[in-house]
Enzyme design. Structure first.
Site, PDB file in Angstrom:
ATOM      1  N   LYS A   1      -7.240  -0.187 -16.875  1.00 50.62           N
ATOM      2  CA  LYS A   1      -8.571  -0.490 -16.399  1.00 50.62           C
ATOM      3  C   LYS A   1      -8.873   0.281 -15.139  1.00 50.62           C
ATOM      4  CE  LYS A   1      -7.840  -5.198 -18.047  1.00 50.62           C
ATOM      5  NZ  LYS A   1      -7.371  -6.518 -17.642  1.00 50.62           N
ATOM      6  N   GLY A   2      -7.819   0.684 -14.429  1.00 55.17           N
ATOM      7  CA  GLY A   2      -7.980   1.250 -13.093  1.00 55.17           C
ATOM      8  C   GLY A   2      -8.874   2.476 -13.012  1.00 55.17           C
TER       9      GLY A   2
ATOM     10  N   PHE B   1       1.128   1.032  -1.045  1.00 55.42           N
ATOM     11  CA  PHE B   1       0.498   0.415  -2.207  1.00 55.42           C
ATOM     12  C   PHE B   1      -0.959   0.129  -1.867  1.00 55.42           C
ATOM     13  CE2 PHE B   1      -0.704  -2.650  -5.374  1.00 55.42           C
ATOM     14  CZ  PHE B   1      -0.118  -2.113  -6.508  1.00 55.42           C
ATOM     15  N   VAL B   2      -1.848   0.686  -2.679  1.00 59.08           N
ATOM     16  CA  VAL B   2      -3.273   0.589  -2.375  1.00 59.08           C
ATOM     17  C   VAL B   2      -4.035  -0.188  -3.454  1.00 59.08           C
ATOM     18  CG1 VAL B   2      -3.406   2.665  -0.954  1.00 59.08           C
ATOM     19  CG2 VAL B   2      -3.620   2.876  -3.436  1.00 59.08           C
TER      20      VAL B   2
ATOM     21  N   ASP C   1      -5.733  -2.259  -8.699  1.00 64.44           N
ATOM     22  CA  ASP C   1      -5.548  -3.700  -8.525  1.00 64.44           C
ATOM     23  C   ASP C   1      -4.185  -4.050  -7.963  1.00 64.44           C
ATOM     24  OD1 ASP C   1      -4.118  -2.981 -10.982  1.00 64.44           O
ATOM     25  OD2 ASP C   1      -3.842  -5.133 -11.204  1.00 64.44           O
TER      26      ASP C   1
ATOM     27  N   ARG D   1     -10.024  -4.834  -7.661  1.00 66.46           N
ATOM     28  CA  ARG D   1     -10.512  -3.604  -8.289  1.00 66.46           C
ATOM     29  C   ARG D   1     -11.924  -3.246  -7.821  1.00 66.46           C
ATOM     30  NH1 ARG D   1      -7.082  -2.170 -12.500  1.00 66.46           N
ATOM     31  NH2 ARG D   1      -6.119  -3.842 -13.667  1.00 66.46           N
TER      32      ARG D   1
ATOM     33  N   ASP E   1       1.531   8.074  -9.677  1.00 69.79           N
ATOM     34  CA  ASP E   1       2.571   7.548  -8.790  1.00 69.79           C
ATOM     35  C   ASP E   1       3.914   8.131  -9.252  1.00 69.79           C
ATOM     36  OD1 ASP E   1       3.123   5.299  -6.757  1.00 69.79           O
ATOM     37  OD2 ASP E   1       4.308   4.597  -8.430  1.00 69.79           O
TER      38      ASP E   1
HETATM   39  P1  IMP Z   1       2.914   5.758 -12.611  1.00 66.23           P
HETATM   40  O1  IMP Z   1       3.225   5.620 -14.073  1.00 66.23           O
HETATM   41  O2  IMP Z   1       4.056   5.256 -11.764  1.00 66.23           O
HETATM   42  O3  IMP Z   1       2.490   7.141 -12.209  1.00 66.23           O
HETATM   43  O4  IMP Z   1       1.760   4.758 -12.285  1.00 66.23           O
HETATM   44  C1  IMP Z   1       0.522   4.921 -12.821  1.00 66.23           C
HETATM   45  C2  IMP Z   1      -0.323   3.700 -12.668  1.00 66.23           C
HETATM   46  O5  IMP Z   1       0.239   2.671 -11.878  1.00 66.23           O
HETATM   47  C3  IMP Z   1      -1.606   4.069 -11.961  1.00 66.23           C
HETATM   48  O6  IMP Z   1      -2.532   4.589 -12.876  1.00 66.23           O
HETATM   49  C4  IMP Z   1      -2.024   2.763 -11.359  1.00 66.23           C
HETATM   50  O7  IMP Z   1      -2.800   2.034 -12.288  1.00 66.23           O
HETATM   51  C5  IMP Z   1      -0.739   2.052 -11.078  1.00 66.23           C
HETATM   52  N1  IMP Z   1      -0.400   2.204  -9.650  1.00 66.23           N
HETATM   53  C6  IMP Z   1       0.452   3.082  -9.086  1.00 66.23           C
HETATM   54  N2  IMP Z   1       0.458   2.972  -7.741  1.00 66.23           N
HETATM   55  C7  IMP Z   1      -0.448   2.017  -7.453  1.00 66.23           C
HETATM   56  C8  IMP Z   1      -0.950   1.474  -6.215  1.00 66.23           C
HETATM   57  O8  IMP Z   1      -0.586   1.844  -5.091  1.00 66.23           O
HETATM   58  N3  IMP Z   1      -1.869   0.499  -6.341  1.00 66.23           N
HETATM   59  C9  IMP Z   1      -2.343   0.034  -7.544  1.00 66.23           C
HETATM   60  N4  IMP Z   1      -1.929   0.536  -8.712  1.00 66.23           N
HETATM   61  C10 IMP Z   1      -0.986   1.519  -8.670  1.00 66.23           C
HETATM   62 MG    MG Z   2      -3.683   3.147 -14.113  1.00 61.23          MG
END
Ligand code: IMP
Ligand code: MG
Length: 180
Positions: A42-43, A151-152, A158, A164, A102
């Protein structure tokens, strides 16, 4: 909700400016090509809505919903499809639209998934990038704003399903987080 915020990390004005620049680049790079923007729910929705309005060429859009986090702040590395896209991307130029990269595990999974469906190419546009946390080597063709290892929330992002709808990218008070 605002009382839970410790700091505004990226303002709504900075986010808008960044989306504008990305939209301009995408409009130039994909001119004359059949491009499909795939928003990651959803982000990604808030950024998606900003980005498409800065793109001046015709485009198709679709959404995919994946889950990897649950209520924690760390990626489990296990990505699950909750809702797949509806359209056929065969021969199309796919642009994945993410809120934040991330560890890179989600993007790695999505790129591989879509590449297996015969598109012309698969690229990614992310609003935010947290390179210090990367676990897999993955190319991000369109990066918005690079952020530190915090963490944001807000601008679609969210924590436990909340925050959100905050218009800025914010850091919560440490008391609001379990562990990061
Ligand atoms: P990744 O698979 O670790 O790259 O994470 C991807 C997803 O994790 C992002 O699209 C976000 O939805 C969520 N995410 C990663 N870091 C944060 C954060 O700091 N705050 C909120 N959601 C996060
Ligand atoms: Mg995401």
């Amino acid at each position: 909700m605002v009382e839970d915020i410790q700091e505004v990390l990226i303002s709504r004005e900075q986010l808008k400016e960044s989306a504008k620049k990305l939209g301009e680049r995408i409009s130039l790079d994909y001119a004359g090509k059949s491009v499909v923007l795939i928003g990651v729910l959803k982000g990604g929705v808030v950024f998606f809505a900003d980005l498409i309005r800065e793109i001046t060429i015709p485009l198709d859009m679709d959404f995919i919903s994946v889950s990897s986090y649950g209520h924690s702040t760390r990626s489990s590395g296990v990505v699950r499809i909750i809702k797949d896209i509806d359209i056929d991307i065969m021969g199309k130029h796919v642009l994945i639209v993410e809120d934040l990269v991330d560890s890179g595990l989600t993007l790695r999974y999505l790129k591989d998934l879509f590449k297996g469906r015969g598109p012309a190419d698969v690229k990614c546009c992310t609003a935010l990038d947290k390179p210090s946390r990367r676990e897999v080597d993955i190319e991000i063709e369109y990066k918005g704003i690079i952020i530190p290892d915090k963490f944001v929330v807000g601008y679609g992002l969210d924590y436990g399903g909340k925050y959100r709808n905050l218009p800025d990218v914010c850091v919560l008070h440490p008391s609001k987080y379990e562990i990061y």
